[in-house]
Write an enzyme that holds these catalytic residues in place. Sequence first.
Site, PDB file in Angstrom:
ATOM      1  CG  HIS A  54      -1.928  -1.128   1.192  1.00  0.00           C
ATOM      2  ND1 HIS A  54      -3.079  -1.133   0.432  1.00  0.00           N
ATOM      3  CD2 HIS A  54      -1.909  -2.317   1.842  1.00  0.00           C
ATOM      4  CE1 HIS A  54      -3.725  -2.276   0.622  1.00  0.00           C
ATOM      5  NE2 HIS A  54      -3.036  -3.010   1.466  1.00  0.00           N
ATOM      6  CG  ASN A 127      -7.849  -4.631   0.663  1.00  0.00           C
ATOM      7  OD1 ASN A 127      -7.072  -3.688   0.741  1.00  0.00           O
ATOM      8  ND2 ASN A 127      -7.504  -5.865   0.975  1.00  0.00           N
ATOM      9  CE1 TYR A 337      -2.094  -5.090   7.962  1.00  0.00           C
ATOM     10  CE2 TYR A 337      -2.687  -2.849   7.357  1.00  0.00           C
ATOM     11  CZ  TYR A 337      -2.583  -4.195   7.047  1.00  0.00           C
ATOM     12  OH  TYR A 337      -2.973  -4.634   5.810  1.00  0.00           O
TER      13      TYR A 337
END
Length: 484
Positions: A54, A127, A337
């Site tokens: 990303h 997404n 993350y």
Amino acid sequence: MTNNRLTTSWGAPVGDNQNSMTAGARGPVLIQDVHLLEKLAHFNRERVPERVVHAKGAGAHGYFEVTNDVSKYTKAKLFNGVGKRTPMFIRFSTVAGELGSADTVRDPRGFAVKFYTEDGNYDIVGNNTPIFFIRDAIKFPDFIHTQKRHPQTHLKNPNAVWDFWSHSPESLHQVTYLMGDRGIPATLRHMNGYGSHTFKWTNAEGEGVWIKYHFKTDQGVKNLDPAVAEKLAGENPDYHTEDLFNAIKNGDFPSWTLYVQVMPLEDANTYRFDPFDVTKTWSHKDYPLIEVGRMVLDRNPENYFAEVEQATFSPGTLVPGVDVSPDKMLQGRLFAYADAHRYRVGVNHNQLPINRPHADVDNNQRDGFMTMTNGKNPDVYYEPNSYGGAVETSENKQAAFPVTGVAESVPYDHNDHYTQAGDLYRLMSEEERTRTVNNIVGAMKPVEKDEIKLRQIGHFFKADAEFGARIAEGLGLSVPEEVK
């Protein structure tokens, strides 16, 4: 005299920003030119490492407004009370490309939303697809390696892509989706977004349900023809970024309606697909969409780096009323993350303006690189204490859930990777089926080993016999007899 004085980082006015200080007209540059040294040193450090995935993205500010009170399902305040507005920030992105890559490639799009609620930030990190390629985080590094560049040639490697997918039949549903028309959105405004994973909502009485998030674009879904997308990738690689910025700049504010599917907790034990498997969807007939609210984007970032590049999102950024599920992919993301942000942006990334909660923060985390706070009470930096420091609030504990079994590496016990992929293919019009087959054939032709092609053809055939046969024909191969 102008008030817009150029200054150093410490606020001193700069007298000359055109000429370095030298020892005489032709002498060497002096080290005492601290303005020059600061400019060069800072310039060398103007970039943080780009995201591993990303990396290329665009973002905008906006608000979320509740249109249907769902307090019977969740005590999360941002979803309660019709008309309630919560400020938010969103980042759209491609997955595999680098920071300077083209916007219009065939790739899933990241759809990461940060809500600045009165109970702290809440991130939905999804997404533009309702599913994913894998369902266990232990496979994620290997999967992403196949999407990145060959370590020797530094070129994209279709051999690795299709070898991995052919060895991972759980990817088939997402591969079929990606190779269809929605694999290349026309703009970021004309695509849906999904939380993808299953989450748990808990209400004020402690009652829970499983849910899935669906952001439906109010602009309508529109996609790009691959030839047009390829042309745009060469002529304007920032096409999607530019379109989003200009739409908001011109007052054409894009919006999405948020819906959820709601599943009673006990249904998870009997549903025909594992509801925590992110490679599967829930039938809308079984669990209809329930409207929650509307998200509107109405303000562009003032500074791309400070807001879009340094924005950090994690599915573990939760608020009371929202809990996680046993989804193995989600469980891995809860760690990965936030850990990536600590490495990439810094241990205090949550203190940056774009990430800082609008709610009060009161904890005992201290110091570290680039800290901007030192707590509300300098005398209280531990808990429990006798000095009136912050205390836990038991009503905000995550909901309890039962666990059973033996600690071991256990696969999902549902391995039907073909039914939903086949259903998706059969839902397509004949024209889209042809385009999907052509996209797959074109993507697989560079693969060197027929062994890989045949293994993947077998997966497509198991999903739908026509699907597999057409791909085999396009590649000049036959469907393996053992698959038939």
